[in-house]
Design an enzyme around this catalytic site. Structure first.
Site, PDB file in Angstrom:
ATOM      1  N   ASP A 268       0.872  -1.171   0.000  1.00 25.66           N
ATOM      2  CA  ASP A 268       0.000   0.000   0.000  1.00 25.66           C
ATOM      3  C   ASP A 268       0.908   1.219   0.000  1.00 25.66           C
ATOM      4  OD1 ASP A 268      -2.108  -1.691   0.121  1.00 25.66           O
ATOM      5  OD2 ASP A 268      -2.725  -1.212   2.161  1.00 25.66           O
TER       6      ASP A 268
ATOM      7  N   ASP B  87     -13.877  -4.431  -2.221  1.00 28.51           N
ATOM      8  CA  ASP B  87     -13.715  -4.331  -0.770  1.00 28.51           C
ATOM      9  C   ASP B  87     -15.067  -4.704  -0.171  1.00 28.51           C
ATOM     10  OD1 ASP B  87     -11.121  -3.482  -1.030  1.00 28.51           O
ATOM     11  OD2 ASP B  87     -11.618  -1.355  -0.939  1.00 28.51           O
TER      12      ASP B  87
END
Lengths: 209, 251
Positions: free
Chosen positions: B11, B130
């Site tokens: 990330d 997600d």
């Protein structure tokens, strides 16, 4: 042509990023040129046709750039050129592809490009690391590469040569298909050597040597 | 045999690798290029970069970072985060990314999936979901996990598959950062409903978690971040374990 002057040319026809292929040659100590200029292509000792994307678009781009005949001429008429086709660049060598109906290819090798049979294959595309079974042990491209080495594949279609004896390595993913073909000065692989870590770099080194 | 893939995820925020817990509170974990090279050497099958800054000014630095990474690693890598249109996809692919992961933009404009798959090939397009369990229903979240769309995760998975997505990156927001293992039930449900590879994400803490998500979750690949960044384990060790369990991996 000088014997010791290696000139690697990567054919740029607007399909995907070719720097990854260039970076891989650099990693093993060779410069390469990315171009669609025919005069450069003609000077190659090692010609690479990479490619990511659709077969139809690729042929269209090759035609738009007037590269179809020149590439065929260089590969077929000049046995001094070592040719490497990668992924779509392998498929384009064949006569036609099932992708988007029926699309004509370069026709340098006899055979066709077909889609994985969705009745047998549960997950398409074939994506990831698959081992290959080497059929032609003696060829330079497989020097120091162990049988059953893993290479990185990413494709939904595969090549079906008419002449099965040109299959240099096969791969099994629910179906057995040609992972590599070798004929005269032509070597082509369905996997991406530039993305296949040490095994891929070794293969590229063999190709240049 | 097609090997099961292990994918470290980086990330990225302001060109640094960070990892949040339940999508919040980030903490720096290192230099992206350095980490990418170490994963390349540690038998990572692929790398995933998710740009969680994704503001307009930052896009250019992401492009530079992608170029730098692609010069140094020789395994496939995907980039996601803040991708809104065909141009973004093209720019990242031209910078060296092999695949592009799209989340919010695909929900806002599902036609983008068809268009991108047609233009760049299905194999280069990953749709990221997600997902959070809301009262027993798996809901798709967008905007970095901040917005509940109320879209059913299974229905959306089928739709993205039908529109030409090449892979699904399935993150369980419930498990993400908890180190309690992957959401096996969710992964299995999605994998059974599509004919493209499912990359499971969120919750990995040990080799057994990978074993479970491959065997029971039917995942083609599993993604993890913090356990690798903080060197709690390494990919080779996990692969050695999986091999003893009869799971095909590249060693």
């Amino acid at each position: 042509m000088m014997n010791n002057a290696i000139k690697i040319v990567i054919v740029d026809y607007g399909m995907g990023n070719l720097n990854n292929v260039k970076n891989s040659f650099k990693k093993i100590g060779f410069d390469s040129a990315i171009t669609h200029d025919f005069h450069e292509i003609e000077k190659a000792t090692h010609l690479v046709l990479p490619g990511v994307g659709g077969f139809k678009d690729a042929m269209k781009e090759l035609r738009n750039k007037d590269l179809v005949q020149p590439i065929k001429d260089v590969i077929l008429n000049r046995n001094l050129v070592s040719f490497l086709g990668i992924c779509l660049g392998m498929q384009l060598l064949f006569e036609h592809s099932e992708e988007f109906g029926d699309t004509e290819g370069l026709g340098i090798l006899k055979g066709k490009v077909i889609k994985f049979n969705s009745d047998i294959v549960p997950i398409i595309p074939h994506v990831g690391w698959n081992d290959i079974a080497i059929k032609k042990n003696g060829i330079k491209e497989f020097q120091h590469i162990r049988n059953n080495s893993f290479f990185y594949f990413l494709h939904s279609y595969y090549c079906k040569p008419d002449d099965e004896t040109i299959t240099a390595a096969s791969c099994f993913y629910y179906e057995t298909f040609a992972a590599c073909v070798k004929k005269d000065n032509i070597f082509a692989c369905q996997f991406h050597p530039e993305k296949s870590h040490d095994a891929g770099l070794a293969l590229l080194k063999n190709f240049v040597s | 045999m097609l090997a099961k893939r292990i994918i470290p995820c980086l990330d990225i925020k302001d060109n640094k690798v960070v990892k949040g817990i339940n999508f919040e509170s980030v903490k720096s974990a290192g230099d992206p290029v350095e980490l990418a090279v170490s994963y390349n050497d540690d038998l990572a099958d692929e790398l995933m970069f998710l740009d969680i800054t994704a503001s307009f000014e930052k896009r250019k630095t992401l492009i530079e970072l992608v170029k730098e990474i692609s010069k140094n690693i020789f395994i496939p890598f995907s980039v996601g985060g803040g991708i809104s249109d065909i141009n973004d996809i093209r720019n990242l692919l031209n910078s060296g990314a092999d695949k592009i992961s799209i989340n919010t933009s695909a929900v806002l404009n599902p036609d983008l999936i068809d268009e991108a798959a047609k233009k760049f090939g299905s194999s280069t397009i990953i749709i990221a979901l997600d997902v959070k369990n809301i009262n027993g229903r798996y809901c798709v979240f967008t905007h970095g996990g901040r917005k509940n769309t109320n879209i059913d995760a299974i229905a959306w998975s089928k739709e993205v598959y039908n529109r030409g997505a090449g892979e699904i990156l399935l993150t369980s927001m419930d498990m993400d950062g908890t180190k309690k293992g992957y959401d096996i039930k969710l992964t299995n449900l999605v994998a059974q409903n599509v004919k493209i590879p499912v990359i499971a994400s969120g919750g990995a803490s040990c080799a057994e978690d990978f074993e479970n998500v491959f065997n029971e979750g039917l995942a083609s690949a599993a993604l993890a971040a913090s356990i690798f960044h903080y060197k709690e384990t390494n990919i080779t060790a996990i692969k050695n374990y999986l091999r003893t369990k009869g799971i095909g991996v590249r060693i």
